[in-house]
Each structure stands twice: as C-alpha cells, then as structure tokens.
Design a protein around this motif. Structure first.
Motif, PDB file in Angstrom:
ATOM      1  N   UNK A 138       0.848  -1.137   0.237  1.00 45.24           N
ATOM      2  CA  UNK A 138      -0.142  -0.042   0.632  1.00 45.24           C
ATOM      3  C   UNK A 138       1.158   1.339   0.275  1.00 45.24           C
ATOM      4  N   UNK A 139       0.674   2.656  -0.435  1.00 46.15           N
ATOM      5  CA  UNK A 139       1.264   3.385  -0.796  1.00 46.15           C
ATOM      6  C   UNK A 139       0.838   4.877   0.071  1.00 46.15           C
ATOM      7  N   UNK A 140       1.387   5.089   1.035  1.00 47.62           N
ATOM      8  CA  UNK A 140       1.095   6.154   1.668  1.00 47.62           C
ATOM      9  C   UNK A 140       1.549   7.576   1.288  1.00 47.62           C
ATOM     10  N   UNK A 141       1.118   8.721   1.232  1.00 43.83           N
ATOM     11  CA  UNK A 141       0.759   9.794   0.875  1.00 43.83           C
ATOM     12  C   UNK A 141       1.669  10.612   1.974  1.00 43.83           C
ATOM     13  N   UNK A 142       3.211  10.582   1.462  1.00 45.49           N
ATOM     14  CA  UNK A 142       4.043  11.574   2.123  1.00 45.49           C
ATOM     15  C   UNK A 142       3.448  12.387   2.214  1.00 45.49           C
ATOM     16  N   UNK A 143       3.588  13.190   3.073  1.00 46.33           N
ATOM     17  CA  UNK A 143       4.080  14.609   2.993  1.00 46.33           C
ATOM     18  C   UNK A 143       4.566  15.490   2.263  1.00 46.33           C
ATOM     19  N   UNK A 144       3.990  16.611   1.252  1.00 48.42           N
ATOM     20  CA  UNK A 144       5.241  17.248   0.453  1.00 48.42           C
ATOM     21  C   UNK A 144       5.928  18.005   0.824  1.00 48.42           C
ATOM     22  N   UNK A 145       5.616  18.929   2.005  1.00 53.43           N
ATOM     23  CA  UNK A 145       6.855  19.927   3.498  1.00 53.43           C
ATOM     24  C   UNK A 145       7.515  19.390   3.442  1.00 53.43           C
ATOM     25  N   UNK A 146       7.237  18.213   3.949  1.00 51.36           N
ATOM     26  CA  UNK A 146       8.305  17.206   5.024  1.00 51.36           C
ATOM     27  C   UNK A 146      10.246  16.642   3.171  1.00 51.36           C
ATOM     28  N   UNK A 147      10.576  17.680   3.762  1.00 48.32           N
ATOM     29  CA  UNK A 147      11.608  16.494   2.980  1.00 48.32           C
ATOM     30  C   UNK A 147      13.061  15.475   3.269  1.00 48.32           C
ATOM     31  N   UNK A 148      13.506  15.184   2.309  1.00 50.89           N
ATOM     32  CA  UNK A 148      14.003  13.611   2.482  1.00 50.89           C
ATOM     33  C   UNK A 148      15.973  13.958   2.455  1.00 50.89           C
ATOM     34  N   UNK A 149      16.466  14.390   3.638  1.00 49.26           N
ATOM     35  CA  UNK A 149      18.007  15.207   3.548  1.00 49.26           C
ATOM     36  C   UNK A 149      18.676  13.070   3.360  1.00 49.26           C
ATOM     37  N   UNK A 150      19.375  13.197   2.188  1.00 45.27           N
ATOM     38  CA  UNK A 150      19.715  11.424   2.214  1.00 45.27           C
ATOM     39  C   UNK A 150      21.360  11.933   2.484  1.00 45.27           C
ATOM     40  N   UNK A 151      22.269  11.993   3.377  1.00 42.68           N
ATOM     41  CA  UNK A 151      23.713  12.505   3.161  1.00 42.68           C
ATOM     42  C   UNK A 151      24.342  10.775   2.655  1.00 42.68           C
ATOM     43  N   UNK A 152      25.258  10.056   1.932  1.00 45.42           N
ATOM     44  CA  UNK A 152      26.097   9.689   1.495  1.00 45.42           C
ATOM     45  C   UNK A 152      27.427   9.473   1.589  1.00 45.42           C
ATOM     46  N   UNK A 153      27.790   8.967   2.634  1.00 46.95           N
ATOM     47  CA  UNK A 153      29.533   9.194   3.121  1.00 46.95           C
ATOM     48  C   UNK A 153      30.664   8.577   2.541  1.00 46.95           C
ATOM     49  N   UNK A 154      31.666   8.683   1.907  1.00 49.20           N
ATOM     50  CA  UNK A 154      32.670   8.060   0.994  1.00 49.20           C
ATOM     51  C   UNK A 154      32.799   6.467   1.027  1.00 49.20           C
ATOM     52  N   UNK A 155      32.351   5.893   1.837  1.00 48.23           N
ATOM     53  CA  UNK A 155      32.943   4.421   1.978  1.00 48.23           C
ATOM     54  C   UNK A 155      31.199   3.804   1.791  1.00 48.23           C
ATOM     55  N   UNK A 156      31.915   2.752   1.587  1.00 44.61           N
ATOM     56  CA  UNK A 156      30.900   1.759   1.219  1.00 44.61           C
ATOM     57  C   UNK A 156      30.155   0.471   2.408  1.00 44.61           C
ATOM     58  N   UNK A 157      29.064   0.161   2.347  1.00 45.98           N
ATOM     59  CA  UNK A 157      29.141  -0.982   3.391  1.00 45.98           C
ATOM     60  C   UNK A 157      28.177  -2.223   2.939  1.00 45.98           C
ATOM     61  N   UNK A 158      28.376  -2.719   2.333  1.00 48.34           N
ATOM     62  CA  UNK A 158      27.960  -4.004   1.249  1.00 48.34           C
ATOM     63  C   UNK A 158      26.526  -4.644   2.795  1.00 48.34           C
ATOM     64  N   UNK A 159      25.138  -5.169   1.585  1.00 51.18           N
ATOM     65  CA  UNK A 159      24.261  -4.858   2.680  1.00 51.18           C
ATOM     66  C   UNK A 159      24.140  -6.977   3.265  1.00 51.18           C
TER      67      UNK A 159
END
Length: 310
Positions: free
Chosen positions: A163-184
């Motif tokens: 099921x899909x949820x209606x994410x509030x448009x005023x809520x932003x998502x900040x994606x912070x990507x470090x320069x190292x990896x982590x295998x799943x």
C-alpha cells in the motif's frame, strides 16, 4: 529490438519498518536490454557509471551470475522460455553499496525491459513477486516499481502485498552519503536471528505510529515513530559517526528524525522548515571529524516508479 527503462533509487526500512517500509528517490539508473541478431553471441553485460566507483563496478559480475540476468532469466522461465542472445547495458547513477537500492534498481529495470521485449506477459503482481524473489525482500523493489512511500510484505505464497502512503510534500528527505561503502550482506550479518520480545513490540508500535504520522502529517509523532530497535542498534558499529549524528540532530527543531538508509552507510534525515543548511553542517562536520567525506542532497519523494523510455 531494444528497450530502456529508468528506475529510481530507493531507501528502505525508514527506521522501524525493517524489510517492509520503502521510498523512491529522484536518483536514477537506466537499464537497456537489446535482442542481438547474431546467434551464439550469448549474454553481453556492460556497466557504465558517471561516478567514481570503478572498484565497485569491477566487482559486479558481467556473466550469468549478474543479478539483472538472473531476474531476466526468471521472467523468461515463467513463460516457458530461456533468454538467449541479449545485450544488457546498465547506466549507473545510483551509488553502489550505499543503502540506496542500487541492486533493486537494476533488478527492476532488467525485469521491466525484458517484459517489454516479450510483449508484457507479466503484470505488476508477477513483476513484484519475481523482483522480491531475486532481492530477497520487497522493501526496495516495491517503491522502485510503483514509486512513492510504500509499505510492503512478501507473503508465504511469494506474492507481494503493498500500500502507498501520501508522504507530506512539506517534509523533505535529506540523503547523506559518506565516501565509504557497506555491503548489504555484511550489514545483515550483524543482526541477530532472534530479538527480545520487548524489541519486537517496540517496533510494532513504532510502525503503527509511522503510518499515522505520515497520514495525518503529525510532526511530533514522527519524531517518535522513526526510532528502531531491530536493526540500527546492531549496525551502529558499522557506520562511524551515526550515533553522534542522531544525537546531534534530535536537538534540531526542524529535524523530524534521522535513520539509516536501508542497510547503510547512507543516512536519511527527515526535515521541515528552513534549517536544512544547519543540519547539513552537523552531518558533514561529524563525518569530517572522522576523516569521512560526504555528499548531502535534499530531495523530494519520487512518486513515479520505473518507466519505459521512448
């Protein structure tokens, strides 16, 4: 015939929703599958990237062990065929091994492209089922296919319910990507096979809070809902700086919460208001103190899933 598919990045778990919550993000991979006319050429897989990830790309199989081929093979087999001469090209803009659904995106892209080549024998339900079978869980592949913010479950019969949820448009998502990896697989190896009942109850309550907070745009509830006890406490030691970032950000009034993106090491911050630069500085400086460089992006949720390109 040649078909190209664009697939968004995804972030999974979103705190308490381990293996069940996911969200599509506006970063994309493009997968092209072409039926070659030369008999006996077999499977040819090419990986292209605009990023500095040569070592990661070199480690990806370019034969029948490639996950894109495995997904395509399952689709062909489902209609009684075997893939023969195919040229698969993966244009990768989603960071690899960073918790942003890079593997899910290529699985989904390969499936949709192959489905087009075959005349669309598989409907959405079948594509979701095959993608989840290859990936092992539905939290990334589902938003990659349908877009948006999604709750999903891989049922015992192999079907995926979502099921899909209606994410509030005023809520932003900040994606912070470090320069190292982590295998799943490494990130999963530290999670115990059994957890205390009280922790399972904690996450069940917070999953319910998450759904309610998103549905009603309840900011104060969201600050509580994003907490988790099933996977993040065990993965903390694999993500340098994570505990410090979470502790610092919880004092920022415009931050609704900070969680691992998928298995990590990327970090997701849900924000509102105008203090995003301050939050970026907190994350960037915390990692810089550990000699970790980072890229930080403020994004909206991608409401559209994978699409076939003209």
């Amino acid at each position: 015939m040649k078909v190209s598919v664009r697939v968004p990045a995804t972030t999974a778990n979103l705190g308490p929703g381990f293996d069940s919550f996911g969200m599509a993000l506006p970063i994309y991979n493009e997968i092209t599958i072409e039926e070659t006319v030369m008999p006996g050429t077999g499977i040819e897989i090419t990986i292209l990237s605009n990023s500095q990830e040569e070592l990661n790309i070199m480690s990806i199989p370019t034969d029948k062990e490639n996950i894109v081929y495995k997904a395509v093979e399952l689709l062909y087999n489902s209609i009684g065929q075997n893939p023969s001469e195919l040229k698969i090209t993966i244009k990768s803009d989603i960071p690899i091994a960073k918790g942003l659904g890079s593997s899910s995106s290529v699985i989904v892209g390969g499936l949709l492209a192959a489905n087009e080549l075959l005349g669309r024998p598989a409907d959405e339900a079948a594509l979701l089922s095959i993608a989840a079978e290859v990936e092992g869980h539905p939290d990334n592949v589902t938003p990659a296919i349908v877009g948006g913010t999604v709750i999903s479950s891989l049922e015992e019969d192999g079907s995926v319910v979502y099921r899909k949820l209606n994410w509030p448009q005023e809520w932003k998502v900040m994606v912070c990507v470090p320069d190292y990896e982590l295998a799943t697989d490494i990130a999963r190896s530290v999670i115990p096979k059994e957890v205390p009942l009280k922790d399972a109850i904690f996450n069940a309550k917070h999953c319910a809070m998450f759904v309610q907070a998103v549905t009603t745009k309840d900011e104060e509830l969201m600050k509580i809902a994003l907490k988790d006890k099933l996977h993040q406490p065990y993965r903390m030691k694999l993500v340098p700086g994570l505990s410090e970032i979470i502790e610092a950000i919880k004092h920022e009034p415009d931050a609704l919460g900070c969680v691992l993106s998928g298995a990590g090491p990327s970090v997701l911050v849900v924000t509102k208001g105008n203090s995003q630069e301050k939050i970026k500085d907190i994350v960037r400086n915390t990692w810089a103190n550990l000699n970790v460089k980072s890229d930080i992006h403020v994004l909206k949720v991608e409401e559209k899933g994978a699409c076939v390109l003209d």
